[in-house]
Write a protein that holds these residues in place. Structure first.
Motif, mmCIF file in Angstrom:
data_model
loop_
_atom_site.group_PDB
_atom_site.id
_atom_site.type_symbol
_atom_site.label_atom_id
_atom_site.label_comp_id
_atom_site.label_asym_id
_atom_site.label_seq_id
_atom_site.Cartn_x
_atom_site.Cartn_y
_atom_site.Cartn_z
ATOM 1 N N THR A 1 -43.905 -21.553 33.994
ATOM 2 C CA THR A 1 -43.558 -21.638 35.414
ATOM 3 C C THR A 1 -42.842 -22.952 35.715
ATOM 4 O OG1 THR A 1 -45.421 -20.225 36.066
ATOM 5 C CG2 THR A 1 -44.483 -21.643 37.766
ATOM 6 N N LYS A 2 -43.370 -24.045 35.206
ATOM 7 C CA LYS A 2 -42.752 -25.358 35.460
ATOM 8 C C LYS A 2 -41.348 -25.439 34.873
ATOM 9 C CE LYS A 2 -47.189 -27.732 35.811
ATOM 10 N NZ LYS A 2 -48.167 -28.599 35.124
ATOM 11 N N GLU A 3 -41.185 -24.894 33.669
ATOM 12 C CA GLU A 3 -39.853 -24.929 33.051
ATOM 13 C C GLU A 3 -38.846 -24.137 33.883
ATOM 14 O OE1 GLU A 3 -40.053 -23.665 28.985
ATOM 15 O OE2 GLU A 3 -41.283 -25.358 28.361
ATOM 16 N N ASN B 1 -38.107 -26.091 37.108
ATOM 17 C CA ASN B 1 -37.246 -27.236 36.815
ATOM 18 C C ASN B 1 -35.816 -26.806 36.510
ATOM 19 O OD1 ASN B 1 -39.379 -28.992 37.176
ATOM 20 N ND2 ASN B 1 -39.908 -29.101 34.997
ATOM 21 N N VAL C 1 -45.916 -25.728 41.877
ATOM 22 C CA VAL C 1 -45.128 -26.873 41.410
ATOM 23 C C VAL C 1 -44.657 -27.649 42.635
ATOM 24 C CG1 VAL C 1 -43.145 -27.649 40.062
ATOM 25 C CG2 VAL C 1 -44.365 -25.560 39.383
ATOM 26 N N ASP C 2 -44.996 -28.935 42.663
ATOM 27 C CA ASP C 2 -44.608 -29.804 43.787
ATOM 28 C C ASP C 2 -45.002 -29.205 45.137
ATOM 29 O OD1 ASP C 2 -43.517 -31.618 41.999
ATOM 30 O OD2 ASP C 2 -41.529 -30.711 42.090
ATOM 31 N N ASP D 1 -48.410 -22.361 34.423
ATOM 32 C CA ASP D 1 -48.323 -23.685 33.822
ATOM 33 C C ASP D 1 -46.952 -23.946 33.191
ATOM 34 O OD1 ASP D 1 -50.945 -24.636 34.555
ATOM 35 O OD2 ASP D 1 -51.756 -23.290 33.040
#
Length: 442
Positions: free
Chosen positions: A111-113, A116, A147-148, A108
């Protein structure tokens, strides 16, 4: 704990339930064949949080050792850090774009940070070569690492973060009910205090403990999951809303009722468990991961009377009663900079730690996994069997530090320490709101 040792690739695994040891070399050899099995000499830096002497940590370090022995062409430069230290260190090196080659990371928000920040590379291509592995994870297990539409890791365990571990013998001695309601919990706290027994041992020196193992579940009990997800995205709810302030007040009231021993902010998670295993505390709250430590370190007379439950519902709360905060578990991230033979080796290590053999090793270490594999009840510790059975009827709700920005996580962790020492709930709520809104640019 922070000593760097050289090991060559080997053991690491976790997903639907955590496991013990064995099978790492065979899995690695299969991974080598699938990845091309290059014999070019490479080095891989590997950071993990398996620093303890619990069965899970020992099992994962063995996988690393076994992998190194099976792959002399790969030199693993391994560094183990306690969980809070690893999270801090990863975010520090992330800011400088100096990530290790492989590292334990959380699903979550983290991982997203990292995605990005263009710090990770996906593992879809490798996963798709092993559909029997990819398709055996429990439903939604890969979501937190996706992610995406791209998958950046797989869970090496299942990490429900909030259980009550309790000593039935102490409850029986003082004729106390195992709490099924909030009033029964308050009665238990009062009775144990009158008899000089610590009601709930707490070790919040690493300040994530109160947030992850207690408050995330209290918060969900009070606000409900939908409200929290809206507040986390700053879309239709704010942390200054009355329901969140109430959740903070519920935790503060536990502190005021002396649910926790004096000095809880100055001892760590291991010392917390020691208070329980020494018979000084009737309960402690921790994640499913604590069981591996408990079954290895607790005296038989304590283990034989230990059982596991979840927090009772909070009066007037909107959340689901039979639930615990948690995530599917940590995964191994791979730096964007890893390539060529080094990448082949990294993918082999990923498979050793989180493939079928790694998942079994994790499960055998009395650790839950996010993978479809049955517990061997003839070999597993009875308390782990109990936990596994309990999880069949318990819903996992979001743990705060998996959904909030790193800035807001730091603020809430510090804020809960302040709250339990008498801080103002409204003021703390505003700090959390400002941090999350600022991180999202809202």
């Amino acid at each position: 704990m922070k000593k760097i040792t050289k090991v060559s690739l080997a053991m690491l695994a976790t997903a639907t339930m955590l496991a013990g040891c064995g099978g790492g070399q065979q899995a690695d050899n299969k991974g080598a064949a699938a990845g091309g099995g290059s014999k070019e000499k490479v080095k891989l830096s590997v950071w993990h949080n398996w620093t303890g002497q619990d069965a899970k940590a020992i099992a994962m370090r063995k996988i690393l050792d076994d992998f190194q022995a099976a792959h002399p062409e790969v030199t693993l430069e391994v560094e183990g850090l306690p969980t809070d230290g690893l999270k801090t260190r990863l975010r520090t090196v992330a800011a400088a774009d100096e990530m290790p080659d492989m590292f334990v990371m959380w699903p979550d928000a983290m991982t997203k940070e990292f995605v990005n920040g263009k710090l990770l590379q996906p593992v879809d291509e490798f996963l798709n070569t092993k559909p029997e592995w990819k398709n055996n994870f429990i439903p939604n297990a890969l979501d937190g690492f996706t992610v995406d539409g791209k998958i950046y890791s797989v869970p090496m365990n299942l990490a429900p973060s909030s259980f009550i571990y309790y000593n039935q013998a102490i409850f029986d001695k003082y004729n106390v009910k195992v709490p099924k309601t909030w009033d029964e919990l308050k009665t238990a706290i009062d009775t144990f205090n009158k008899n000089n027994v610590i009601p709930v041992a707490l070790g919040n020196k690493a300040n994530w403990v109160a947030q992850s193992t207690i408050f995330s579940t209290i918060g969900d009990r009070v606000t409900g999951t939908d409200w929290f997800l809206k507040a986390a995205t700053q879309n239709g709810a704010k942390f200054t809303d009355p329901e969140f302030v109430k959740a903070l007040t519920v935790l503060q009231d536990l502190g005021k009722s002396k649910a926790f021993q004096d000095g809880f902010n100055s001892i760590d998670e291991n010392q917390m468990i020691q208070l329980y295993t020494q018979g000084k505390a009737a309960m402690f709250m921790d994640g499913g991961w604590a069981l591996a430590n408990l079954v290895k370190t607790a005296p038989k007379e304590i283990l034989d009377t230990t059982h596991i439950s979840v927090l009772p519902p909070v009066d007037g709360g909107k959340g689901q009663a039979q639930s615990t905060a948690g995530v599917v578990g940590t995964g191994m991230g791979m730096s964007k900079k890893v390539s060529g033979a080094q990448k082949e080796a990294a993918l082999q290590l990923l498979y050793a730690l989180s493939g079928p053999e790694g998942q079994k090793a994790t499960l055998d270490s009395s650790t839950l996994v996010s993978y479809k594999i049955d517990v061997d009840k003839s070999k597993a510790h009875p308390l782990f069997v109990e936990l596994n059975e309990l999880m069949k009827n318990v819903k996992i709700t979001p743990v705060y530090d998996s959904k909030l920005s790193s800035a807001a996580v730091e603020v809430i962790n510090n804020g809960l320490q302040e709250l339990l020492m008498g801080g103002n709930p409204e003021a703390i709520a505003k700090k959390i709101q400002d941090a999350q809104a600022g991180a999202l640019g809202k």
